[in-house]
Design a protein around this motif. Structure first.
Motif, PDB file in Angstrom:
ATOM      1  N   GLU A 134      25.919  77.120   7.393  1.00  0.00           N
ATOM      2  CA  GLU A 134      26.413  77.345   8.392  1.00  0.00           C
ATOM      3  C   GLU A 134      28.060  76.973   8.597  1.00  0.00           C
ATOM      4  OE1 GLU A 134      26.345  77.518  13.532  1.00  0.00           O
ATOM      5  OE2 GLU A 134      25.157  76.117  12.122  1.00  0.00           O
ATOM      6  N   HIS A 135      29.076  77.816   8.541  1.00  0.00           N
ATOM      7  CA  HIS A 135      30.492  77.423   8.845  1.00  0.00           C
ATOM      8  C   HIS A 135      30.746  76.655  10.197  1.00  0.00           C
ATOM      9  CE1 HIS A 135      34.966  78.229   9.575  1.00  0.00           C
ATOM     10  NE2 HIS A 135      34.904  77.254   8.996  1.00  0.00           N
ATOM     11  N   ARG A 136      31.296  75.392  10.078  1.00  0.00           N
ATOM     12  CA  ARG A 136      31.194  74.751  11.262  1.00  0.00           C
ATOM     13  C   ARG A 136      32.726  74.478  11.785  1.00  0.00           C
ATOM     14  NH1 ARG A 136      27.182  71.260  13.166  1.00  0.00           N
ATOM     15  NH2 ARG A 136      25.257  72.126  12.848  1.00  0.00           N
ATOM     16  N   GLY A 137      33.529  75.515  11.216  1.00  0.00           N
ATOM     17  CA  GLY A 137      35.036  75.451  11.575  1.00  0.00           C
ATOM     18  C   GLY A 137      35.988  74.764  10.525  1.00  0.00           C
ATOM     19  N   GLY A 138      37.009  75.152  10.438  1.00  0.00           N
ATOM     20  CA  GLY A 138      37.967  74.577   9.494  1.00  0.00           C
ATOM     21  C   GLY A 138      37.439  74.719   7.949  1.00  0.00           C
ATOM     22  N   ALA A 139      37.538  73.584   7.407  1.00  0.00           N
ATOM     23  CA  ALA A 139      36.997  73.582   5.931  1.00  0.00           C
ATOM     24  C   ALA A 139      35.467  72.917   5.893  1.00  0.00           C
ATOM     25  CB  ALA A 139      37.739  72.693   5.099  1.00  0.00           C
ATOM     26  N   ARG A 140      34.817  72.998   6.900  1.00  0.00           N
ATOM     27  CA  ARG A 140      33.366  72.215   7.054  1.00  0.00           C
ATOM     28  C   ARG A 140      32.335  73.065   7.175  1.00  0.00           C
ATOM     29  NH1 ARG A 140      31.986  69.588  11.172  1.00  0.00           N
ATOM     30  NH2 ARG A 140      33.378  70.731  12.525  1.00  0.00           N
ATOM     31  N   TYR A 141      31.314  73.102   6.316  1.00  0.00           N
ATOM     32  CA  TYR A 141      30.106  73.715   6.403  1.00  0.00           C
ATOM     33  C   TYR A 141      28.836  72.727   6.363  1.00  0.00           C
ATOM     34  CZ  TYR A 141      32.818  77.446   4.633  1.00  0.00           C
ATOM     35  OH  TYR A 141      33.708  78.622   4.541  1.00  0.00           O
ATOM     36  N   GLN A 142      27.815  73.253   7.368  1.00  0.00           N
ATOM     37  CA  GLN A 142      26.478  72.242   7.327  1.00  0.00           C
ATOM     38  C   GLN A 142      25.369  72.887   6.683  1.00  0.00           C
ATOM     39  OE1 GLN A 142      26.990  69.497   9.183  1.00  0.00           O
ATOM     40  NE2 GLN A 142      25.019  68.761   8.621  1.00  0.00           N
ATOM     41  N   SER A 158      32.539  70.033   2.110  1.00  0.00           N
ATOM     42  CA  SER A 158      33.920  70.388   2.679  1.00  0.00           C
ATOM     43  C   SER A 158      34.524  71.022   1.478  1.00  0.00           C
ATOM     44  CB  SER A 158      34.677  68.996   2.931  1.00  0.00           C
ATOM     45  OG  SER A 158      36.011  69.218   3.240  1.00  0.00           O
ATOM     46  N   LEU A 159      35.571  71.894   2.071  1.00  0.00           N
ATOM     47  CA  LEU A 159      36.604  72.720   1.043  1.00  0.00           C
ATOM     48  C   LEU A 159      37.811  71.758   1.016  1.00  0.00           C
ATOM     49  CD1 LEU A 159      35.954  76.437   2.274  1.00  0.00           C
ATOM     50  CD2 LEU A 159      34.673  75.062   0.361  1.00  0.00           C
ATOM     51  N   HIS A 160      38.135  70.840   1.610  1.00  0.00           N
ATOM     52  CA  HIS A 160      39.247  70.434   1.648  1.00  0.00           C
ATOM     53  C   HIS A 160      39.625  69.775   0.128  1.00  0.00           C
ATOM     54  CE1 HIS A 160      42.359  68.056   3.433  1.00  0.00           C
ATOM     55  NE2 HIS A 160      42.206  67.088   2.756  1.00  0.00           N
ATOM     56  N   ASP A 161      40.886  70.116  -0.151  1.00  0.00           N
ATOM     57  CA  ASP A 161      41.495  69.857  -1.150  1.00  0.00           C
ATOM     58  C   ASP A 161      40.674  70.324  -2.413  1.00  0.00           C
ATOM     59  OD1 ASP A 161      43.587  68.149  -0.116  1.00  0.00           O
ATOM     60  OD2 ASP A 161      42.398  66.565  -0.298  1.00  0.00           O
ATOM     61  N   SER A 162      40.019  71.659  -2.290  1.00  0.00           N
ATOM     62  CA  SER A 162      39.123  72.128  -3.458  1.00  0.00           C
ATOM     63  C   SER A 162      39.885  73.133  -4.243  1.00  0.00           C
ATOM     64  CB  SER A 162      37.793  72.732  -2.796  1.00  0.00           C
ATOM     65  OG  SER A 162      38.178  73.606  -2.055  1.00  0.00           O
ATOM     66  N   ALA A 163      39.557  73.487  -5.173  1.00  0.00           N
ATOM     67  CA  ALA A 163      40.237  74.487  -6.307  1.00  0.00           C
ATOM     68  C   ALA A 163      40.007  75.899  -5.650  1.00  0.00           C
ATOM     69  CB  ALA A 163      39.628  74.496  -7.452  1.00  0.00           C
ATOM     70  N   ALA A 164      40.750  76.992  -5.839  1.00  0.00           N
ATOM     71  CA  ALA A 164      40.439  78.233  -5.203  1.00  0.00           C
ATOM     72  C   ALA A 164      38.931  78.849  -5.810  1.00  0.00           C
ATOM     73  CB  ALA A 164      41.688  79.230  -5.648  1.00  0.00           C
ATOM     74  N   SER A 185      33.906  75.906  -7.363  1.00  0.00           N
ATOM     75  CA  SER A 185      33.475  74.761  -8.082  1.00  0.00           C
ATOM     76  C   SER A 185      33.271  73.598  -7.243  1.00  0.00           C
ATOM     77  CB  SER A 185      34.633  74.432  -9.192  1.00  0.00           C
ATOM     78  OG  SER A 185      34.508  73.721  -9.841  1.00  0.00           O
ATOM     79  N   ALA A 186      33.591  72.443  -7.935  1.00  0.00           N
ATOM     80  CA  ALA A 186      33.229  71.263  -7.116  1.00  0.00           C
ATOM     81  C   ALA A 186      33.564  70.946  -5.804  1.00  0.00           C
ATOM     82  CB  ALA A 186      33.696  69.961  -8.143  1.00  0.00           C
ATOM     83  N   LEU A 187      32.864  70.947  -4.835  1.00  0.00           N
ATOM     84  CA  LEU A 187      33.284  70.440  -3.356  1.00  0.00           C
ATOM     85  C   LEU A 187      32.755  69.136  -2.907  1.00  0.00           C
ATOM     86  CD1 LEU A 187      32.221  74.102  -1.846  1.00  0.00           C
ATOM     87  CD2 LEU A 187      34.483  73.435  -2.705  1.00  0.00           C
ATOM     88  N   LYS A 188      33.408  68.613  -2.113  1.00  0.00           N
ATOM     89  CA  LYS A 188      33.016  67.267  -1.400  1.00  0.00           C
ATOM     90  C   LYS A 188      31.645  67.492  -0.685  1.00  0.00           C
ATOM     91  CE  LYS A 188      37.526  65.500  -1.477  1.00  0.00           C
ATOM     92  NZ  LYS A 188      38.790  64.926  -0.512  1.00  0.00           N
ATOM     93  N   VAL A 189      30.898  66.520  -0.697  1.00  0.00           N
ATOM     94  CA  VAL A 189      29.522  66.640   0.019  1.00  0.00           C
ATOM     95  C   VAL A 189      29.210  65.214   0.536  1.00  0.00           C
ATOM     96  CG1 VAL A 189      28.302  66.230  -2.103  1.00  0.00           C
ATOM     97  CG2 VAL A 189      26.929  67.305  -0.020  1.00  0.00           C
ATOM     98  N   ASN A 190      28.623  65.218   1.828  1.00  0.00           N
ATOM     99  CA  ASN A 190      28.196  63.973   2.346  1.00  0.00           C
ATOM    100  C   ASN A 190      26.863  64.156   3.026  1.00  0.00           C
ATOM    101  OD1 ASN A 190      30.408  61.986   2.380  1.00  0.00           O
ATOM    102  ND2 ASN A 190      31.646  63.913   3.099  1.00  0.00           N
ATOM    103  N   GLY A 191      25.851  63.373   3.019  1.00  0.00           N
ATOM    104  CA  GLY A 191      24.680  63.536   3.684  1.00  0.00           C
ATOM    105  C   GLY A 191      23.674  62.876   2.762  1.00  0.00           C
ATOM    106  N   VAL A 192      22.393  63.222   3.148  1.00  0.00           N
ATOM    107  CA  VAL A 192      21.400  62.651   2.435  1.00  0.00           C
ATOM    108  C   VAL A 192      20.055  63.684   2.605  1.00  0.00           C
ATOM    109  CG1 VAL A 192      21.558  60.383   3.777  1.00  0.00           C
ATOM    110  CG2 VAL A 192      20.338  62.115   4.946  1.00  0.00           C
ATOM    111  N   ALA A 193      19.189  63.542   1.428  1.00  0.00           N
ATOM    112  CA  ALA A 193      18.107  64.315   1.119  1.00  0.00           C
ATOM    113  C   ALA A 193      16.996  63.239   0.949  1.00  0.00           C
ATOM    114  CB  ALA A 193      18.315  65.104  -0.081  1.00  0.00           C
ATOM    115  N   GLN A 194      15.662  63.767   1.426  1.00  0.00           N
ATOM    116  CA  GLN A 194      14.505  63.105   1.256  1.00  0.00           C
ATOM    117  C   GLN A 194      13.362  63.976   0.719  1.00  0.00           C
ATOM    118  OE1 GLN A 194      13.326  60.662   4.945  1.00  0.00           O
ATOM    119  NE2 GLN A 194      15.054  61.587   5.714  1.00  0.00           N
ATOM    120  N   ALA A 195      12.736  63.137  -0.362  1.00  0.00           N
ATOM    121  CA  ALA A 195      11.662  63.842  -0.997  1.00  0.00           C
ATOM    122  C   ALA A 195      10.737  62.893  -1.737  1.00  0.00           C
ATOM    123  CB  ALA A 195      12.339  65.073  -2.203  1.00  0.00           C
ATOM    124  N   GLY A 196       9.536  63.081  -1.854  1.00  0.00           N
ATOM    125  CA  GLY A 196       8.593  62.340  -2.601  1.00  0.00           C
ATOM    126  C   GLY A 196       8.876  60.966  -2.197  1.00  0.00           C
TER     127      GLY A 196
END
Length: 341
Positions: A134-142, A158-164, A185-196
């Motif tokens: 989901e787009h959360r406004g501005g350059a942020r996606y959840q 985040s799309l902030h400072d990303s290439a076109a 291409s490469a976008l900034k990401v923050n968060g966690v994943a849990q598996a196994g």
């Protein structure tokens, strides 16, 4: 290191819509399109409402690559049904330790937005698992994933400072009609994943988005390669969409590439792949570390899919006369895919 502007084949800005004068606005563009709507197709591209319903395919794919893991997930609407999958590949143990795959009920369990960027909302809901982008406004996606098995993702992209991003639009010659895809291409990401039973922090990784929307043939086949880092990234496809989505991101600039060539043995997809373009701008060897694969036969539909995860090494160039730029163990995927849908 930066690439001189005059050395780069620049792409033009996207059109306001994918259809003009009854035909797809064929080309490769740099930037976002607001939404994708095929209703204006006419003449040789005209199809009945029933045909469009059955052949309209949309999917949202997200990849996240870190030193520790690679995550791939997708929500897919194929018109008459829908499906979703997600996996987490542990790059240390070389094992898939998180997996989710589920077919849905048409019109009930999934939605893939017609908006690739701002305003997008795509989701899949089932008793076994749920996924939401989901787009959360501005350059942020959840991005979120919950599964009954305990495989979970909670991340902000985040799309902030990303290439076109790339927008590719074009006709489909193999019994289809028209297609469009939007890729980053490469976008900034923050968060966690849990598996196994493990927890993976994603903050040092990069994300890439792949949104596709088109009227495709009953049988569609492709080979694909994609890998991204802040300074170098690429997307290649050999199959139903020709050269339309073949591009290189180099130091923030988006460069069109020629025809993609994949050399590998389909019987042994975990052996090295040779991936190159016929313009000499990309020549890489892919070394698989593991793979996610799935085959389905639903009588009226079937698919074969394998997506090896691994690293690319070799040479890329901004233009034919430029010195080669070394690529060393760039994390990404290849894919061999056949769908009868």
């Amino acid at each position: 290191m930066s690439v001189p502007m005059e050395a780069v084949s620049m792409l033009s800005a996207p059109p306001r819509q994918v259809v003009q004068a009854g035909a797809p606005v064929a080309g490769r563009y740099a930037g976002w399109i607001d939404h994708i709507n095929w209703q204006g197709l006419a003449g040789e591209y005209r199809r009945s409402a029933v045909w469009r319903k059955v052949h309209h395919k949309r999917w949202q794919y997200v990849a996240i690559a870190t030193e520790q893991c690679f995550i791939g997930l997708a929500i897919v609407d194929v018109g008459w049904t829908n499906t979703a999958f997600a996996y987490l590949f542990d790059r240390q143990s070389k094992q898939l330790i998180g997996q989710f795959s589920q077919d849905g009920i048409p019109g009930l369990t999934a939605k893939v937005s017609n908006r690739p960027g701002a305003g997008t909302l795509s989701w899949f809901k089932h008793t076994r698992g749920a996924m939401r982008f989901e787009h959360r406004g501005g350059a942020r996606y959840q991005l979120s994933l919950w599964t009954k098995s305990g495989f979970q993702i909670d991340a902000e992209i985040s799309l902030h400072d990303s290439a076109a991003p790339l927008l590719a639009i074009g006709p489909i010659t193999q019994g289809g009609c028209a297609h469009a895809t939007q890729k980053t291409s490469a976008l900034k990401v923050n968060g966690v994943a849990q598996a196994g039973g493990q927890r993976f922090v994603l903050d040092a990784g990069v994300a890439s988005l792949d949104y596709s929307n088109g009227l495709l043939a009953r049988e569609t086949q492709w080979r694909w390669a994609s890998a991204h880092a802040p300074d170098i990234g690429f997307n290649l496809q050999q199959g139903y969409f020709g050269n339309h989505e073949n591009v290189l991101w180099l130091d923030g600039q988006l460069i069109p590439l020629g025809r993609a060539e994949f050399e590998f043995d389909p019987r042994y997809p975990m052996m090295p792949w040779q991936v190159r373009t016929d313009d000499g701008l990309l020549d890489l060897v892919f070394e698989p570390e593991g793979a996610r694969q799935e085959s389905k036969n639903l009588m009226i539909a079937a698919s074969y899919y394998i997506q090896p995860i691994g690293t690319f090494s070799g040479i890329v160039k901004a233009h034919p006369d430029a010195p080669g730029r070394q690529v060393n163990q760039l994390v990404g995927v290849t894919e061999d895919h056949l769908s009868r849908w």
